[in-house]
Design a protein around this motif. Structure first.
Motif, PDB file in Angstrom:
ATOM      1  N   GLY A   1       0.828  -1.200   0.000  1.00  0.00           N
ATOM      2  CA  GLY A   1       0.000   0.000   0.000  1.00  0.00           C
ATOM      3  C   GLY A   1       0.861   1.248   0.000  1.00  0.00           C
ATOM      4  O   GLY A   1       2.079   1.197  -0.184  1.00  0.00           O
ATOM      5  N   GLU A   2       0.174   2.355   0.238  1.00  0.00           N
ATOM      6  CA  GLU A   2       0.814   3.663   0.108  1.00  0.00           C
ATOM      7  C   GLU A   2       1.540   4.069   1.395  1.00  0.00           C
ATOM      8  O   GLU A   2       2.744   4.347   1.393  1.00  0.00           O
ATOM      9  N   GLY A   3       0.785   4.074   2.472  1.00  0.00           N
ATOM     10  CA  GLY A   3       1.365   4.482   3.752  1.00  0.00           C
ATOM     11  C   GLY A   3       0.312   4.332   4.827  1.00  0.00           C
ATOM     12  O   GLY A   3      -0.870   4.209   4.527  1.00  0.00           O
ATOM     13  N   PRO A   4       0.730   4.343   6.089  1.00  0.00           N
ATOM     14  CA  PRO A   4      -0.214   4.160   7.183  1.00  0.00           C
ATOM     15  C   PRO A   4      -1.251   5.287   7.222  1.00  0.00           C
ATOM     16  O   PRO A   4      -0.933   6.431   6.909  1.00  0.00           O
ATOM     17  N   GLY A   5      -2.477   4.949   7.600  1.00  0.00           N
ATOM     18  CA  GLY A   5      -3.491   5.946   7.925  1.00  0.00           C
ATOM     19  C   GLY A   5      -3.548   6.085   9.442  1.00  0.00           C
ATOM     20  O   GLY A   5      -2.651   5.636  10.151  1.00  0.00           O
TER      21      GLY A   5
ATOM     22  N   GLU B   1      -3.641   2.703  11.447  1.00  0.00           N
ATOM     23  CA  GLU B   1      -2.346   2.018  11.309  1.00  0.00           C
ATOM     24  C   GLU B   1      -1.286   2.709  12.178  1.00  0.00           C
ATOM     25  O   GLU B   1      -0.478   2.056  12.841  1.00  0.00           O
TER      26      GLU B   1
ATOM     27  N   PRO C   1      -0.104  -2.493   9.377  1.00  0.00           N
ATOM     28  CA  PRO C   1      -0.650  -1.992   8.120  1.00  0.00           C
ATOM     29  C   PRO C   1      -2.080  -2.484   7.883  1.00  0.00           C
ATOM     30  O   PRO C   1      -2.449  -3.575   8.316  1.00  0.00           O
ATOM     31  N   PHE C   2      -2.854  -1.667   7.192  1.00  0.00           N
ATOM     32  CA  PHE C   2      -4.194  -2.048   6.731  1.00  0.00           C
ATOM     33  C   PHE C   2      -5.066  -2.656   7.832  1.00  0.00           C
ATOM     34  O   PHE C   2      -5.527  -3.786   7.714  1.00  0.00           O
TER      35      PHE C   2
ATOM     36  N   ALA D   1     -10.101   0.549   5.016  1.00  0.00           N
ATOM     37  CA  ALA D   1      -9.521   0.025   3.773  1.00  0.00           C
ATOM     38  C   ALA D   1      -8.943  -1.365   4.023  1.00  0.00           C
ATOM     39  O   ALA D   1      -9.011  -2.254   3.168  1.00  0.00           O
TER      40      ALA D   1
ATOM     41  N   ASN E   1       3.898  -1.166   3.282  1.00  0.00           N
ATOM     42  CA  ASN E   1       3.592   0.097   2.610  1.00  0.00           C
ATOM     43  C   ASN E   1       4.860   0.717   2.032  1.00  0.00           C
ATOM     44  O   ASN E   1       5.973   0.394   2.456  1.00  0.00           O
TER      45      ASN E   1
ATOM     46  N   HIS F   1      -6.708   0.751  -5.167  1.00  0.00           N
ATOM     47  CA  HIS F   1      -6.585   0.759  -3.712  1.00  0.00           C
ATOM     48  C   HIS F   1      -7.950   0.481  -3.070  1.00  0.00           C
ATOM     49  O   HIS F   1      -8.959   1.010  -3.525  1.00  0.00           O
TER      50      HIS F   1
END
Ligand code: URA
Ligand code: SF4
Length: 228
Positions: free
Chosen positions: A84-88, A91, A97-98, A102, A124, A198
């Motif tokens: 993935g792109e990066g932590p939200g 996360e 991660p994830f 999402a 990520n 995504h």
């Protein structure tokens, strides 16, 4: 010269070579060079070193606003690697991660192709949450990407599934739009790479779900072909 040959030379020269216990299960194997005082021609990486480097990393500005780094999770010998792109926010809080919304859809996408989360490896592009979930900047991507490349080299997956435009463009070093990147097999140092929308995007754009499904099928076929 490979490590086994080097070891034989050192032993033949009467140099007592002590290997760390981890080398017995191939987790670490660069000790003979270090003992002989040579520079390492091909430093052999391992998970412990990498994890210990990432956890306190302050190489880019994202370190200033993160709660903690999000290294990655799952099976370190997985056939499948999801990027993935990066932590939200979730996360960043949990260090995994994830795990947010999402992440729930990603888990469902995995189930759809008969995979459990524990079976695959998930990571990520950047390991620290960008403030307010903005896209990571090119400099942040370039600074953090070597960690991901080392994770890929350690996992040695049969296929890499890269999630979303930002991650796909970062991993494949391209400016192509995601509509052009999806639907085909790319390669990263010989490993097949499939680009999938995504899950956070799919939550908003249900019409593209069939395309995501087709791309997962493509990844599944790729793994099957390698096995068969
Ligand atoms: N989105 C990502 O790209 N990665 C995560 O880990 C969570 C959400
Ligand atoms: Fe280090 Fe990557 Fe976090 Fe930047 S995003 S501080 S490079 S771990």
């Amino acid at each position: 010269m490979d490590n086994a040959t080097r070891l034989q030379y050192l032993e033949a020269m009467g140099i007592d070579v002590w290997l760390p216990r981890a080398s017995a299960n191939h987790e670490q194997a660069a000790a003979p060079d270090a003992i002989a005082g040579n520079t390492l021609p091909e430093q052999i990486d391992n998970w412990e070193t990498l994890q210990a480097e990432v956890a306190p990393c302050t190489k880019c500005d994202l370190c200033k606003t993160r709660t903690q780094t999000v290294f990655g999770s799952g099976n370190k010998n997985a056939d499948w690697m999801f990027i993935g792109e990066g932590p939200g926010q979730s996360e960043d809080q949990q260090g995994l991660p994830f795990v947010g919304k999402a992440g729930q859809l990603l888990t469902e996408m995995l189930r759809a192709i008969d995979l459990d989360r524990e079976e695959v490896y998930i990571a990520n592009i950047v390991k620290c949450r960008p403030p307010a979930n903005r896209d990571p900047k090119p400099i942040e991507i370039e600074t953090c990407k070597p960690y991901l490349l080392r994770q890929i080299a350690l996992v040695k997956p049969k296929v890499i599934v890269v999630l979303g435009r930002v991650a796909a463009q970062a991993l494949l070093n391209t400016d192509e739009p995601i509509g052009k990147l999806r639907g085909k097999i790319h390669a990263l140092n010989g490993t097949p790479v499939v680009v999938v929308y995504h899950p956070a995007y799919l939550l908003r754009s249900l019409l593209d779900k069939p395309k995501a499904w087709a791309d997962l099928e493509l990844a599944l076929q790729t793994v099957k072909n390698i096995k068969g």
